[in-house]
Design an enzyme around this catalytic site. Structure first.
Site, PDB file in Angstrom:
ATOM      1  N   VAL C  77       0.858  -1.179   0.000  1.00 19.49           N
ATOM      2  CA  VAL C  77       0.000   0.000   0.000  1.00 19.49           C
ATOM      3  C   VAL C  77       0.899   1.235   0.000  1.00 19.49           C
ATOM      4  O   VAL C  77       1.816   1.334   0.822  1.00 19.49           O
ATOM      5  CB  VAL C  77      -0.876   0.000   1.270  1.00 19.49           C
ATOM      6  CG1 VAL C  77      -1.750   1.241   1.333  1.00 19.49           C
ATOM      7  CG2 VAL C  77      -1.719  -1.272   1.327  1.00 19.49           C
ATOM      8  N   CYS C  78       0.634   2.179  -0.885  1.00 23.96           N
ATOM      9  CA  CYS C  78       1.459   3.392  -0.942  1.00 23.96           C
ATOM     10  C   CYS C  78       1.284   4.225   0.326  1.00 23.96           C
ATOM     11  O   CYS C  78       0.167   4.558   0.712  1.00 23.96           O
ATOM     12  CB  CYS C  78       1.085   4.231  -2.154  1.00 23.96           C
ATOM     13  SG  CYS C  78       1.951   5.816  -2.175  1.00 23.96           S
ATOM     14  N   VAL C  79       2.397   4.574   0.939  1.00 20.80           N
ATOM     15  CA  VAL C  79       2.351   5.302   2.215  1.00 20.80           C
ATOM     16  C   VAL C  79       1.711   6.680   2.065  1.00 20.80           C
ATOM     17  O   VAL C  79       0.850   7.060   2.875  1.00 20.80           O
ATOM     18  CB  VAL C  79       3.759   5.392   2.857  1.00 20.80           C
ATOM     19  CG1 VAL C  79       4.757   6.114   1.978  1.00 20.80           C
ATOM     20  CG2 VAL C  79       3.697   6.075   4.218  1.00 20.80           C
ATOM     21  N   GLY C  82      -1.937   6.394   1.215  1.00 18.59           N
ATOM     22  CA  GLY C  82      -2.610   5.851   2.393  1.00 18.59           C
ATOM     23  C   GLY C  82      -2.823   6.898   3.474  1.00 18.59           C
ATOM     24  O   GLY C  82      -3.920   7.029   4.031  1.00 18.59           O
TER      25      GLY C  82
END
Lengths: 127, 102, 119
Positions: C77-79, C82
């Site tokens: 998941v892209c930080v 997110g």
């Protein structure tokens, strides 16, 4: 912002921008991808076609809609050695725009030439 | 070397398919998935265009998406091939690049 | 062959995540390797552990988590995407991890094919 690219592989990445700004977030968040791929020393290309040409229209002023103006980022791309920006001629014409309406230097090319360039890429990401 | 183009929007609502068809080059393939499966059917306003495109490029349509929408695979335009997800994977593997027309 | 997958939309509003899941399952059945599945834009919402769809519907996040467990998939998941949407370590369902966009670019470099699913 140099990232590790231990493989040494350089691929031709193309980011295809087809969507208008502000109505959806794609135009803004794809820029993050573009900047990171430059940090990985990849051969980065950006194409603006269809409503994507509106992303680099001069004069974005989103203050009144309460959103952030991210268009200065396009002008900063040069600092990351991202200089391969292509705009489709037909898409500009369909929308009554000319190269003078755009906020960054680009290469305007025909749909046929852009199709050919796209076919030479290793990774194509449309937003 | 070729590209697999994926299109997932209905041609009656969005321009993704038009845009894709304007950028395919010789040897490329197109797969119609999700709401784009409506473009694969005969008897519509886009049928002639798709039948013509199918003579120039390999065009496939995802069977499970047709079935989900109650569309008859028998009505798929001649020259367009119905594939399952495994066929979609094969097309992606056979092509050099996958370009999703989002 | 090594595939990388990009999921651009959240579950339920769009079919994108379901299509990506079916593609990954089919690729695994054919013996292909899934190098990584990267979740970007609203796609990060697939990773929430708080989703509770009605019992007669599929649970998109749990399906991904189960597939990740059985096939050792790397679900990233892209930080930044997110954070923007309230997806942080504490909200992650099992099987997902948070990392930077570099993980997507690396996947594009390392995998033979990058296949994107979105709106």
């Amino acid at each position: 912002m140099e990232e590790e690219n231990e493989s040494g592989v350089v691929k031709k990445f193309m980011y295809v921008n087809r969507k208008a700004p502000y109505g959806t977030i794609y135009a803004l968040e794809v820029l993050e991808m573009v900047l990171i791929s430059a940090a990985f020393d990849q051969d980065v290309h950006m194409a603006f076609l269809d409503d994507g040409v509106y992303e680099i229209k001069k004069g974005h002023t989103p203050k009144g809609v309460g959103m952030k103006n991210f268009s200065p980022t396009y002008r900063a791309l040069e600092g990351y050695d991202i200089e391969k920006l292509y705009v489709e001629k037909e898409s500009l014409e369909e929308r009554g725009l000319t190269e003078d309406d755009l906020l960054v230097p680009v290469e305007v090319m025909s749909r046929a030439d852009l199709a050919k360039l796209m076919s030479e890429m290793d990774v194509v990401l449309t937003a | 070397m070729s590209t697999l183009h994926t299109v997932n929007k209905s041609p009656f609502e969005r321009s993704n398919l038009d845009s894709c068809l304007g950028h395919v080059v010789a040897g490329d393939s197109i797969i119609l998935i999700e709401d784009a499966v409506y473009a694969a059917l005969s008897g519509t306003s886009v049928t002639a265009r798709m039948a013509d495109a199918a003579k120039q490029f390999r065009i496939c349509v995802l069977g499970p998406d047709l079935q989900a929408r109650g569309m008859d695979t028998g009505a798929v335009i001649d020259g367009i091939t119905v594939v399952d997800y495994g066929g979609f994977v094969d097309l992606a593997a056979e092509s050099r690049v996958v370009n999703a027309w989002l | 062959m090594k595939f990388a997958i990009l999921v651009n939309e959240g579950p339920y509003n769009h079919q994108a995540s379901d299509s990506a899941y079916q593609f990954v399952k089919a690729a695994l059945e054919k013996g292909h390797e899934i190098f990584r599945v990267f979740f970007y834009y609203d796609g990060v919402l697939n990773a929430t552990k708080y989703a509770e769809p009605p019992q007669d519907d599929r649970n998109v996040g749990k399906n991904w988590a189960a597939l990740a467990e059985s096939h050792k998939l790397d679900l990233v998941v892209c930080v930044a995407a997110g954070l923007r949407r309230g997806i942080v370590d504490d909200s992650l369902a099992p099987g997902f991890r948070i990392s930077g966009l570099g993980q997507l670019i690396e996947a594009g470099i390392q995998a033979d094919r990058l296949v994107a699913f979105g709106d």
